[in-house]
Motif scaffolding. Structure first.
Motif, short mmCIF file in Angstrom:
data_model
loop_
_atom_site.label_atom_id
_atom_site.label_comp_id
_atom_site.label_asym_id
_atom_site.label_seq_id
_atom_site.Cartn_x
_atom_site.Cartn_y
_atom_site.Cartn_z
N PRO A 53 0.56 -1.26 0.23
CA PRO A 53 0.25 0.02 -0.09
C PRO A 53 0.90 1.55 -0.12
O PRO A 53 1.54 1.00 0.81
N VAL A 54 0.36 2.25 -0.62
CA VAL A 54 0.86 2.80 -0.42
C VAL A 54 0.55 4.32 -0.05
O VAL A 54 -0.45 5.15 -0.10
N VAL A 55 1.76 5.54 1.15
CA VAL A 55 1.09 6.46 1.66
C VAL A 55 1.00 8.04 0.98
O VAL A 55 2.46 7.89 0.87
N LEU A 56 0.36 8.30 0.98
CA LEU A 56 -0.03 9.39 0.75
C LEU A 56 0.05 10.48 1.44
O LEU A 56 -1.49 10.51 2.35
N ASP A 57 0.76 11.55 1.48
CA ASP A 57 0.23 12.90 2.03
C ASP A 57 -0.81 13.76 1.26
O ASP A 57 -0.85 14.50 0.48
N ALA A 58 -2.31 14.19 2.63
CA ALA A 58 -3.16 14.58 1.04
C ALA A 58 -2.91 16.02 1.19
O ALA A 58 -3.67 16.87 -0.19
N ALA A 59 -1.97 16.12 2.16
CA ALA A 59 -1.72 18.33 1.65
C ALA A 59 -0.94 18.66 0.24
O ALA A 59 -1.32 19.59 -0.36
N ASN A 60 0.39 17.01 0.05
CA ASN A 60 1.13 17.29 -1.40
C ASN A 60 -0.11 16.83 -2.43
O ASN A 60 0.78 16.89 -3.68
N TRP A 61 -0.98 16.00 -2.43
CA TRP A 61 -1.88 14.91 -3.08
C TRP A 61 -2.09 16.05 -4.24
O TRP A 61 -2.87 17.04 -3.33
N ARG A 62 -2.00 15.74 -5.82
CA ARG A 62 -3.10 16.31 -6.49
C ARG A 62 -3.06 15.81 -7.81
O ARG A 62 -2.50 14.79 -7.77
N LEU A 63 -4.82 15.63 -8.94
CA LEU A 63 -4.26 14.43 -9.02
C LEU A 63 -4.87 15.54 -10.88
O LEU A 63 -5.58 15.98 -10.77
N GLY A 64 -4.17 15.10 -12.19
CA GLY A 64 -3.98 15.61 -12.85
C GLY A 64 -5.26 15.17 -13.25
O GLY A 64 -5.12 13.88 -13.53
N ILE A 65 -5.66 16.15 -14.90
CA ILE A 65 -6.55 15.55 -16.30
C ILE A 65 -5.73 16.00 -17.18
O ILE A 65 -5.68 17.02 -17.19
#
Length: 331
Positions: A53-65
């Protein structure tokens, strides 16, 4: 009576679950039902992925389209997705490698935003045919554009009233109704519109569509379980068709190799996108020896499972689940 022969599948029991539904009067002989409640708690929900499982930081996460879109927009933050109109829905997820069992199947309440609302913001070019999801663990998969635009396809960020757990794809995963887990990717970091895409498992020869097939599972008894002669025993389990045949109408149980069938009680259900839970009170015969238990479902569209399955549209139907148990004298 002559025993019928066909392919058998081993029973797999679900983990315990926690929805506060009344099952039976509280007593010393209260039966064990598997699955036990409609909702699977987060900690008991099955986990499968290609890596850890990957631990991601919500503050730095971005969703590109990107890809075949009309409008370029800045990568989205989790707060941007949460600010969109939300959807709450109960869904059962099922692993493509576990078509009959419940070890790799679970049911939860999810909250998220419709994928089509996001795609409408960026605009989809006419030549786009698929929507591709790239994930933080290296996994990637695509779904047809028409599936992506379905109102039931959502980007989920909550599971059973809590932020999506890391093991289940925090901060955002896809819920793609009617499809096995391979088409419900986790830890999404980018979405691309494309003409075509060969997904991770398709490159390895797996089903590119991954539609959930109609199946019924026996949770109790387990394989080779000893059942007391002359007792009352509760046979239980789950059935699921992901809505492809209109949902489950009834479940039946047989203890004479399918010669006769008894209708079980469906004691918990939601929409066709969630499993139904069933139980059947069995007056166990006083004779000792082996017994084989079958279970089958009939859908709201009138399709009934057969011994070896049915090649029927829109999604084929699996054969009966069967469990070998043994009737014994009281110890």
């Amino acid at each position: 009576m002559k025993r019928r022969t066909f392919i058998k599948l081993s029973v797999i029991s679900a983990a315990g679950m926690v929805l506060p539904l009344q099952l039976e009067a509280q007593a010393d002989d209260v039966p064990v039902l598997k699955p036990r409640t409609l909702i699977t708690p987060n900690e008991d929900f099955y986990i499968l992925q290609i890596k850890e499982p990957v631990v991601l930081d919500a503050a730095n996460w971005r969703l590109g389209i990107s890809g075949l879109v009309e409008n370029r927009i800045a990568p989205l933050r989790l707060e941007d997705i949460k600010a969109m109109e939300s959807v709450e829905t109960m869904r059962t997820l099922k692993c493509i490698g576990d078509p009959i069992g419940t070890e790799q199947m679970g049911n939860a309440m999810w909250k998220g935003a419709r994928l089509r609302d996001l795609l409408q913001k960026v605009g989809v070019k006419d030549e786009a045919k698929v929507v591709v999801f790239q994930c933080a663990d290296g996994y990637h998969t695509a779904i047809p554009l028409e599936d992506a635009m379905h109102e039931g396809t959502i980007l989920a960020y909550e599971m059973n009233g809590k932020p999506l757990p890391t093991d289940h794809g925090f901060p955002v995963r896809l819920l793609n109704p009617g499809h096995y887990g391979t088409k419900n990717p986790k830890w999404i970091v980018s979405i691309q519109l494309a003409k075509e895409h060969e997904s991770y498992w398709e490159k390895r020869g797996w089903d590119p569509v991954a539609n959930v097939k109609l199946a019924t599972v026996i949770g109790t008894p387990g394989t080779e379980e000893e059942i007391i002669a002359g007792s009352t025993y509760i046979v239980s389990g789950a059935a699921f068709d992901a809505g492809h045949h209109g949902g489950i109408n009834k479940v039946e149980v047989s203890i004479d190799y399918g010669e006769t069938w008894e209708e079980a009680e469906i004691w918990a259900k939601d929409t066709p996108l969630a499993w139904v839970l069933w139980k059947w009170k069995w007056q166990v015969p006083k004779r000792k020896g082996p017994v084989e238990i079958y279970a089958r479902a009939t859908t709201n569209s009138g399709i009934t499972q057969d011994e070896i399955g049915i090649p029927v549209e829109p999604v084929e139907v699996l054969g009966y689940h069967t469990v070998d148990a043994r009737i014994v004298e009281s110890k």
